[in-house]
Motif scaffolding. Sequence first.
Motif, PDB file in Angstrom:
ATOM      1  N   TYR A 197       0.830  -1.269  -0.113  1.00  0.00           N
ATOM      2  CA  TYR A 197      -0.013   0.046   0.115  1.00  0.00           C
ATOM      3  C   TYR A 197       1.016   1.139   0.325  1.00  0.00           C
ATOM      4  O   TYR A 197       2.020   1.222   0.795  1.00  0.00           O
ATOM      5  CB  TYR A 197      -0.906   0.002   1.285  1.00  0.00           C
ATOM      6  CG  TYR A 197      -1.771  -1.464   1.359  1.00  0.00           C
ATOM      7  CD1 TYR A 197      -2.953  -1.081   0.856  1.00  0.00           C
ATOM      8  CD2 TYR A 197      -1.322  -2.143   2.221  1.00  0.00           C
ATOM      9  CE1 TYR A 197      -3.846  -2.461   1.093  1.00  0.00           C
ATOM     10  CE2 TYR A 197      -2.267  -3.264   2.427  1.00  0.00           C
ATOM     11  CZ  TYR A 197      -3.338  -3.557   1.748  1.00  0.00           C
ATOM     12  OH  TYR A 197      -4.119  -4.381   1.911  1.00  0.00           O
TER      13      TYR A 197
ATOM     14  N   SER B 245      -4.471   8.400   4.890  1.00  0.00           N
ATOM     15  CA  SER B 245      -5.592   9.161   4.440  1.00  0.00           C
ATOM     16  C   SER B 245      -6.989   8.301   5.173  1.00  0.00           C
ATOM     17  O   SER B 245      -8.031   8.673   4.965  1.00  0.00           O
ATOM     18  CB  SER B 245      -5.680   9.595   3.054  1.00  0.00           C
ATOM     19  OG  SER B 245      -5.987   8.318   2.212  1.00  0.00           O
ATOM     20  N   LYS B 246      -6.856   6.860   4.774  1.00  0.00           N
ATOM     21  CA  LYS B 246      -8.019   5.958   5.131  1.00  0.00           C
ATOM     22  C   LYS B 246      -8.244   5.385   6.543  1.00  0.00           C
ATOM     23  O   LYS B 246      -9.403   4.950   6.537  1.00  0.00           O
ATOM     24  CB  LYS B 246      -7.968   4.966   4.003  1.00  0.00           C
ATOM     25  CG  LYS B 246      -8.206   5.483   2.537  1.00  0.00           C
ATOM     26  CD  LYS B 246      -8.607   4.294   1.769  1.00  0.00           C
ATOM     27  CE  LYS B 246      -8.291   4.911   0.257  1.00  0.00           C
ATOM     28  NZ  LYS B 246      -9.732   5.399  -0.492  1.00  0.00           N
TER      29      LYS B 246
ATOM     30  N   LYS C 281       0.803   7.038   1.925  1.00  0.00           N
ATOM     31  CA  LYS C 281      -0.226   8.258   2.019  1.00  0.00           C
ATOM     32  C   LYS C 281      -1.571   7.809   2.021  1.00  0.00           C
ATOM     33  O   LYS C 281      -2.664   8.415   2.565  1.00  0.00           O
ATOM     34  CB  LYS C 281       0.034   8.905   0.744  1.00  0.00           C
ATOM     35  CG  LYS C 281       1.168  10.061   1.200  1.00  0.00           C
ATOM     36  CD  LYS C 281       1.394  11.252  -0.066  1.00  0.00           C
ATOM     37  CE  LYS C 281       2.664  11.926  -0.009  1.00  0.00           C
ATOM     38  NZ  LYS C 281       2.768  12.834  -0.841  1.00  0.00           N
ATOM     39  N   GLU C 282      -1.972   6.777   1.361  1.00  0.00           N
ATOM     40  CA  GLU C 282      -3.175   6.096   0.953  1.00  0.00           C
ATOM     41  C   GLU C 282      -3.612   5.558   2.301  1.00  0.00           C
ATOM     42  O   GLU C 282      -4.832   5.736   2.627  1.00  0.00           O
ATOM     43  CB  GLU C 282      -3.322   5.224  -0.104  1.00  0.00           C
ATOM     44  CG  GLU C 282      -4.523   4.614  -0.412  1.00  0.00           C
ATOM     45  CD  GLU C 282      -5.403   5.140  -1.631  1.00  0.00           C
ATOM     46  OE1 GLU C 282      -6.397   4.799  -1.933  1.00  0.00           O
ATOM     47  OE2 GLU C 282      -4.712   5.976  -2.221  1.00  0.00           O
TER      48      GLU C 282
END
Length: 119
Positions: free
Chosen positions: A100, A107-108, A103-104
């Motif tokens: 992954y 953010s989740k 940053k993703e």
Amino acid sequence: MSRLILKGYKLGFNQLSRTSVARFCEIFGLDNEYKQELENIVVAKVRSPKNPLFSEQNRNKWGNFFRDKAKDLLKWGFAKNSSREILILYDRCTSIVRIYAMKEVLSKLSTEIRFIKGV
């Protein structure tokens, strides 16, 4: 080459970052009174593993702290080194690797704070 953090797990996830109470308090700006209280909480848990880490009387105070610092705690726990760009999860039971973008991931992630039976 991208910087990464690799986490292996079986059936569930364990800690993300290890640190001492003193270092944790330093990182998150907690004074000596909070440091002493947190050290006492951790020692009590070690002495009585069946008891929750945070007692009912401590949950409101510490819950507020964790809610206020939730995003910072997640960022520190997953990527305390800001150059980490990738999270790799390796499931030892199935030999599956998941990759992954950090940053993703950040953010989740939920910032909901709940006290559970364990820690």
